[in-house]
Motif scaffolding. Structure first.
Motif, PDB file in Angstrom:
ATOM      1  N   PHE A  14      25.389  39.806  47.157  1.00 55.57           N
ATOM      2  CA  PHE A  14      27.520  39.747  46.203  1.00 55.57           C
ATOM      3  C   PHE A  14      27.661  38.680  48.014  1.00 55.57           C
ATOM      4  CE2 PHE A  14      26.142  43.683  44.273  1.00 55.57           C
ATOM      5  CZ  PHE A  14      27.126  43.156  42.965  1.00 55.57           C
ATOM      6  N   GLN A  15      27.014  38.689  49.191  1.00 56.08           N
ATOM      7  CA  GLN A  15      27.899  38.148  50.221  1.00 56.08           C
ATOM      8  C   GLN A  15      26.666  36.327  49.872  1.00 56.08           C
ATOM      9  OE1 GLN A  15      27.289  39.615  54.558  1.00 56.08           O
ATOM     10  NE2 GLN A  15      26.186  41.223  53.170  1.00 56.08           N
ATOM     11  N   ARG A  16      25.985  36.621  49.513  1.00 54.75           N
ATOM     12  CA  ARG A  16      25.059  35.008  49.093  1.00 54.75           C
ATOM     13  C   ARG A  16      26.104  34.304  47.299  1.00 54.75           C
ATOM     14  NH1 ARG A  16      20.009  37.442  49.648  1.00 54.75           N
ATOM     15  NH2 ARG A  16      20.249  37.273  46.975  1.00 54.75           N
ATOM     16  N   ASN A  17      26.211  35.118  46.380  1.00 57.31           N
ATOM     17  CA  ASN A  17      27.296  34.042  45.840  1.00 57.31           C
ATOM     18  C   ASN A  17      28.489  34.226  46.311  1.00 57.31           C
ATOM     19  OD1 ASN A  17      24.323  33.465  43.576  1.00 57.31           O
ATOM     20  ND2 ASN A  17      23.936  35.413  44.522  1.00 57.31           N
ATOM     21  N   CYS A  18      29.077  35.169  46.669  1.00 61.00           N
ATOM     22  CA  CYS A  18      30.718  35.149  47.376  1.00 61.00           C
ATOM     23  C   CYS A  18      31.224  33.976  47.365  1.00 61.00           C
ATOM     24  CB  CYS A  18      30.764  36.085  47.944  1.00 61.00           C
ATOM     25  SG  CYS A  18      32.688  36.307  47.965  1.00 61.00           S
TER      26      CYS A  18
END
Length: 279
Positions: free
Chosen positions: A74-78
Protein backbone atom coordinates in the motif's frame (compact mmCIF):
# COMPACT_ATOMS: atom_id res chain seq x y z
CA UNK A 1 2.84 -12.48 3.67
CA UNK A 2 4.00 -11.46 0.19
CA UNK A 3 2.18 -8.41 -1.12
CA UNK A 4 0.13 -8.47 -4.33
CA UNK A 5 1.52 -7.23 -7.63
CA UNK A 6 1.98 -3.46 -7.86
CA UNK A 7 -0.82 -1.54 -9.53
CA UNK A 8 -0.69 -0.31 -13.10
CA UNK A 9 -0.90 3.51 -12.87
CA UNK A 10 -2.55 3.65 -16.31
CA UNK A 11 -5.62 1.84 -14.97
CA UNK A 12 -7.89 3.14 -12.19
CA UNK A 13 -5.41 3.14 -9.28
CA UNK A 14 -7.78 4.27 -6.56
CA UNK A 15 -10.43 1.65 -7.37
CA UNK A 16 -7.82 -1.08 -7.72
CA UNK A 17 -6.16 -0.06 -4.47
CA UNK A 18 -9.53 -0.25 -2.72
CA UNK A 19 -10.20 -3.69 -4.18
CA UNK A 20 -6.79 -4.92 -3.01
CA UNK A 21 -7.47 -3.53 0.46
CA UNK A 22 -10.72 -5.44 0.69
CA UNK A 23 -9.04 -8.61 -0.56
CA UNK A 24 -6.16 -8.33 1.92
CA UNK A 25 -8.48 -7.52 4.83
CA UNK A 26 -10.82 -10.44 4.11
CA UNK A 27 -7.85 -12.79 3.57
CA UNK A 28 -6.58 -11.78 7.01
CA UNK A 29 -10.04 -12.42 8.48
CA UNK A 30 -10.37 -8.90 9.86
CA UNK A 31 -13.45 -6.68 10.01
CA UNK A 32 -13.59 -3.10 8.76
CA UNK A 33 -14.19 -2.00 12.35
CA UNK A 34 -11.06 -3.77 13.63
CA UNK A 35 -8.84 -2.35 10.88
CA UNK A 36 -10.35 1.08 11.50
CA UNK A 37 -9.48 0.87 15.18
CA UNK A 38 -5.87 0.09 14.31
CA UNK A 39 -5.76 3.15 12.03
CA UNK A 40 -7.66 5.34 14.53
CA UNK A 41 -10.52 5.83 12.04
CA UNK A 42 -14.01 4.39 11.74
CA UNK A 43 -14.93 1.13 10.08
CA UNK A 44 -17.02 3.27 7.73
CA UNK A 45 -13.86 5.04 6.61
CA UNK A 46 -12.21 1.70 5.78
CA UNK A 47 -15.29 0.81 3.73
CA UNK A 48 -14.95 4.08 1.84
CA UNK A 49 -11.28 3.33 1.10
CA UNK A 50 -12.31 -0.08 -0.22
CA UNK A 51 -15.07 1.43 -2.35
CA UNK A 52 -12.68 4.02 -3.79
CA UNK A 53 -14.66 6.99 -2.50
CA UNK A 54 -11.89 8.13 -0.15
CA UNK A 55 -8.22 8.71 -0.94
CA UNK A 56 -5.60 6.58 0.81
CA UNK A 57 -3.11 8.87 2.53
CA UNK A 58 0.53 7.77 3.08
CA UNK A 59 0.11 7.43 6.85
CA UNK A 60 -2.86 5.10 6.35
CA UNK A 61 -0.95 3.08 3.74
CA UNK A 62 1.91 2.50 6.19
CA UNK A 63 -0.42 1.33 8.96
CA UNK A 64 -2.39 -0.90 6.59
CA UNK A 65 0.81 -2.65 5.53
CA UNK A 66 1.61 -3.24 9.21
CA UNK A 67 -1.87 -4.46 10.15
CA UNK A 68 -2.41 -6.64 7.06
CA UNK A 69 1.18 -7.78 6.55
CA UNK A 70 1.21 -6.69 2.91
CA UNK A 71 4.98 -6.11 2.65
CA UNK A 72 4.82 -2.41 1.77
CA UNK A 73 2.28 -2.85 -1.04
CA UNK A 74 0.00 0.00 0.00
CA UNK A 75 2.90 2.37 0.62
CA UNK A 76 4.34 1.63 -2.83
CA UNK A 77 1.04 2.17 -4.62
CA UNK A 78 -0.40 5.01 -2.56
CA UNK A 79 1.35 7.60 -4.73
CA UNK A 80 -0.16 6.31 -7.98
CA UNK A 81 -3.64 6.44 -6.48
CA UNK A 82 -3.10 9.98 -5.22
CA UNK A 83 -2.16 11.61 -8.54
CA UNK A 84 -4.58 14.36 -9.49
CA UNK A 85 -4.83 17.49 -11.64
CA UNK A 86 -6.75 19.22 -8.88
CA UNK A 87 -5.56 21.07 -5.75
CA UNK A 88 -4.88 18.71 -2.88
CA UNK A 89 -7.74 20.02 -0.74
CA UNK A 90 -10.20 19.38 -3.59
CA UNK A 91 -8.79 16.25 -5.22
CA UNK A 92 -10.42 13.79 -2.83
CA UNK A 93 -13.80 15.45 -3.29
CA UNK A 94 -13.46 15.19 -7.09
CA UNK A 95 -12.63 11.49 -6.78
CA UNK A 96 -15.67 10.91 -4.58
CA UNK A 97 -17.83 12.94 -6.97
CA UNK A 98 -16.87 10.59 -9.82
CA UNK A 99 -18.16 7.61 -7.79
CA UNK A 100 -21.38 9.22 -6.56
CA UNK A 101 -24.84 8.07 -7.56
CA UNK A 102 -26.43 11.32 -6.34
CA UNK A 103 -25.01 14.81 -5.78
CA UNK A 104 -26.94 17.56 -4.01
CA UNK A 105 -25.23 20.93 -3.91
CA UNK A 106 -25.86 24.47 -2.73
CA UNK A 107 -23.82 27.14 -4.49
CA UNK A 108 -23.98 30.58 -2.86
CA UNK A 109 -21.47 32.65 -4.83
CA UNK A 110 -20.71 31.06 -8.18
CA UNK A 111 -22.01 28.52 -10.65
CA UNK A 112 -20.66 25.14 -9.46
CA UNK A 113 -18.05 23.32 -11.52
CA UNK A 114 -20.34 20.63 -12.95
CA UNK A 115 -22.57 23.31 -14.50
CA UNK A 116 -19.86 25.64 -15.82
CA UNK A 117 -19.01 26.44 -19.43
CA UNK A 118 -15.35 26.66 -20.52
CA UNK A 119 -15.51 30.46 -20.76
CA UNK A 120 -17.04 30.82 -17.30
CA UNK A 121 -14.55 28.35 -15.81
CA UNK A 122 -11.68 30.22 -17.44
CA UNK A 123 -12.87 33.53 -15.99
CA UNK A 124 -13.23 32.05 -12.50
CA UNK A 125 -9.82 30.36 -12.67
CA UNK A 126 -8.19 33.58 -13.80
CA UNK A 127 -9.83 35.40 -10.88
CA UNK A 128 -8.43 32.79 -8.48
CA UNK A 129 -4.88 33.67 -9.54
CA UNK A 130 -4.52 36.84 -11.65
CA UNK A 131 -0.76 36.27 -12.09
CA UNK A 132 -0.87 32.62 -13.17
CA UNK A 133 0.57 31.79 -16.62
CA UNK A 134 -2.03 31.36 -19.34
CA UNK A 135 -1.13 27.69 -19.81
CA UNK A 136 -1.78 27.08 -16.09
CA UNK A 137 -5.23 28.65 -16.32
CA UNK A 138 -5.96 26.49 -19.37
CA UNK A 139 -4.84 23.38 -17.50
CA UNK A 140 -7.17 24.22 -14.62
CA UNK A 141 -10.02 24.85 -17.04
CA UNK A 142 -9.43 21.55 -18.86
CA UNK A 143 -9.48 19.74 -15.53
CA UNK A 144 -12.86 21.26 -14.74
CA UNK A 145 -14.23 20.29 -18.15
CA UNK A 146 -13.10 16.70 -17.55
CA UNK A 147 -15.26 16.62 -14.43
CA UNK A 148 -18.29 17.68 -16.45
CA UNK A 149 -18.09 14.46 -18.46
CA UNK A 150 -19.94 12.92 -15.53
CA UNK A 151 -23.06 14.39 -17.12
CA UNK A 152 -22.53 12.52 -20.39
CA UNK A 153 -24.55 9.66 -18.90
CA UNK A 154 -28.25 10.39 -19.48
CA UNK A 155 -29.37 9.76 -15.90
CA UNK A 156 -26.44 9.14 -13.51
CA UNK A 157 -25.46 10.66 -11.23
CA UNK A 158 -28.52 12.51 -10.06
CA UNK A 159 -27.46 16.15 -9.85
CA UNK A 160 -29.64 18.51 -7.82
CA UNK A 161 -28.33 22.04 -7.44
CA UNK A 162 -29.72 24.97 -5.51
CA UNK A 163 -28.19 28.13 -6.96
CA UNK A 164 -28.25 31.32 -4.99
CA UNK A 165 -29.57 34.18 -7.11
CA UNK A 166 -26.41 36.06 -6.16
CA UNK A 167 -24.36 33.51 -8.14
CA UNK A 168 -26.44 34.23 -11.24
CA UNK A 169 -26.10 38.00 -10.92
CA UNK A 170 -22.36 38.06 -10.19
CA UNK A 171 -20.75 38.66 -13.57
CA UNK A 172 -17.76 36.44 -14.28
CA UNK A 173 -16.05 37.06 -17.60
CA UNK A 174 -18.51 39.63 -18.88
CA UNK A 175 -22.12 39.62 -19.98
CA UNK A 176 -21.63 37.40 -23.03
CA UNK A 177 -19.97 34.75 -20.86
CA UNK A 178 -22.80 34.96 -18.33
CA UNK A 179 -25.44 34.69 -21.05
CA UNK A 180 -23.80 31.54 -22.38
CA UNK A 181 -23.37 30.10 -18.88
CA UNK A 182 -27.02 30.56 -17.94
CA UNK A 183 -28.26 29.21 -21.26
CA UNK A 184 -26.13 26.13 -20.67
CA UNK A 185 -27.76 25.57 -17.27
CA UNK A 186 -31.21 26.10 -18.78
CA UNK A 187 -30.47 23.56 -21.53
CA UNK A 188 -29.43 20.93 -18.98
CA UNK A 189 -32.60 21.57 -17.00
CA UNK A 190 -34.83 21.47 -20.08
CA UNK A 191 -33.55 18.09 -21.13
CA UNK A 192 -34.11 16.85 -17.57
CA UNK A 193 -30.45 16.06 -16.95
CA UNK A 194 -30.21 18.15 -13.78
CA UNK A 195 -32.60 19.53 -11.20
CA UNK A 196 -31.92 23.24 -10.71
CA UNK A 197 -33.63 25.57 -8.29
CA UNK A 198 -32.83 29.18 -7.55
CA UNK A 199 -32.78 30.51 -4.01
CA UNK A 200 -34.01 34.09 -4.56
CA UNK A 201 -32.55 37.06 -2.77
CA UNK A 202 -36.07 37.74 -1.53
CA UNK A 203 -35.87 34.54 0.57
CA UNK A 204 -33.85 36.51 3.10
CA UNK A 205 -32.04 34.61 5.85
CA UNK A 206 -31.69 30.89 5.21
CA UNK A 207 -30.14 27.72 6.62
CA UNK A 208 -26.85 27.81 4.68
CA UNK A 209 -25.77 31.43 4.90
CA UNK A 210 -22.35 30.38 6.19
CA UNK A 211 -21.27 28.71 2.97
CA UNK A 212 -21.45 26.11 0.21
CA UNK A 213 -22.11 22.42 0.70
CA UNK A 214 -22.14 19.29 -1.42
CA UNK A 215 -23.77 16.03 -0.37
CA UNK A 216 -22.79 12.82 -2.16
CA UNK A 217 -24.41 9.39 -2.04
CA UNK A 218 -22.87 6.11 -3.22
CA UNK A 219 -24.05 2.69 -4.21
CA UNK A 220 -21.75 0.75 -1.87
CA UNK A 221 -20.46 3.30 0.64
CA UNK A 222 -21.94 5.70 3.21
CA UNK A 223 -22.73 9.28 2.14
CA UNK A 224 -20.26 12.15 2.38
CA UNK A 225 -20.51 15.91 2.65
CA UNK A 226 -17.94 18.34 1.32
CA UNK A 227 -17.36 21.81 2.74
CA UNK A 228 -15.40 24.35 0.75
CA UNK A 229 -13.84 27.72 1.58
CA UNK A 230 -11.14 29.97 0.14
CA UNK A 231 -8.37 27.57 -0.95
CA UNK A 232 -9.53 24.98 1.52
CA UNK A 233 -12.05 22.17 1.79
CA UNK A 234 -12.69 18.88 3.54
CA UNK A 235 -14.82 15.76 3.35
CA UNK A 236 -16.91 14.66 6.32
CA UNK A 237 -18.42 11.21 6.84
CA UNK A 238 -19.83 11.55 10.38
CA UNK A 239 -23.41 10.23 10.02
CA UNK A 240 -24.89 12.85 12.36
CA UNK A 241 -23.19 15.69 10.49
CA UNK A 242 -24.23 14.34 7.10
CA UNK A 243 -27.82 13.94 8.29
CA UNK A 244 -27.90 17.49 9.67
CA UNK A 245 -26.60 18.95 6.42
CA UNK A 246 -29.07 16.89 4.39
CA UNK A 247 -31.75 18.59 6.49
CA UNK A 248 -30.11 21.94 5.70
CA UNK A 249 -30.30 21.15 1.99
CA UNK A 250 -33.97 20.19 2.36
CA UNK A 251 -34.64 23.56 3.98
CA UNK A 252 -32.94 25.31 1.07
CA UNK A 253 -35.10 23.40 -1.39
CA UNK A 254 -38.19 24.45 0.55
CA UNK A 255 -37.12 28.12 0.39
CA UNK A 256 -36.11 28.03 -3.28
CA UNK A 257 -38.23 28.76 -6.33
CA UNK A 258 -39.90 25.82 -8.07
CA UNK A 259 -38.08 24.24 -10.98
CA UNK A 260 -40.37 26.00 -13.44
CA UNK A 261 -39.94 29.44 -11.88
CA UNK A 262 -36.21 28.86 -11.47
CA UNK A 263 -35.86 28.01 -15.16
CA UNK A 264 -37.86 31.10 -16.12
CA UNK A 265 -35.60 33.32 -14.01
CA UNK A 266 -32.41 31.75 -15.39
CA UNK A 267 -33.57 32.21 -18.99
CA UNK A 268 -34.73 35.77 -18.33
CA UNK A 269 -31.36 36.68 -16.84
CA UNK A 270 -29.58 35.05 -19.78
CA UNK A 271 -31.67 37.12 -22.16
CA UNK A 272 -30.92 40.29 -20.20
CA UNK A 273 -27.18 39.58 -20.33
CA UNK A 274 -27.31 38.91 -24.06
CA UNK A 275 -29.43 41.98 -24.79
CA UNK A 276 -27.21 44.31 -22.78
CA UNK A 277 -24.12 42.87 -24.50
CA UNK A 278 -25.64 43.51 -27.95
CA UNK A 279 -28.11 46.43 -27.66
Amino acid sequence: MTGPKDLDPSSSPRALLGAELRHAREKAGLSQEYVGQRLFVSGTFIGQLEAGTRRMQPEYARLLDEVLGTDGFFQRNCGAAAKSKHPEHFAEAVEAEAQATAIRQYAPLLIPGLLQTPAYARAVNRAYDPTAPEETVEEWTEGRMERIRLLDHPTKPLLWVVLDEAALRREAGGRAVMAEALRHIAALARRNRVIVQVLPLSAGAHAAMQGALKLMEFEDAPPLVYYEGVRTGRLEDDPATVAQLRFTFDLLVASALSQEKSLALIEALAQDYAHEEHP
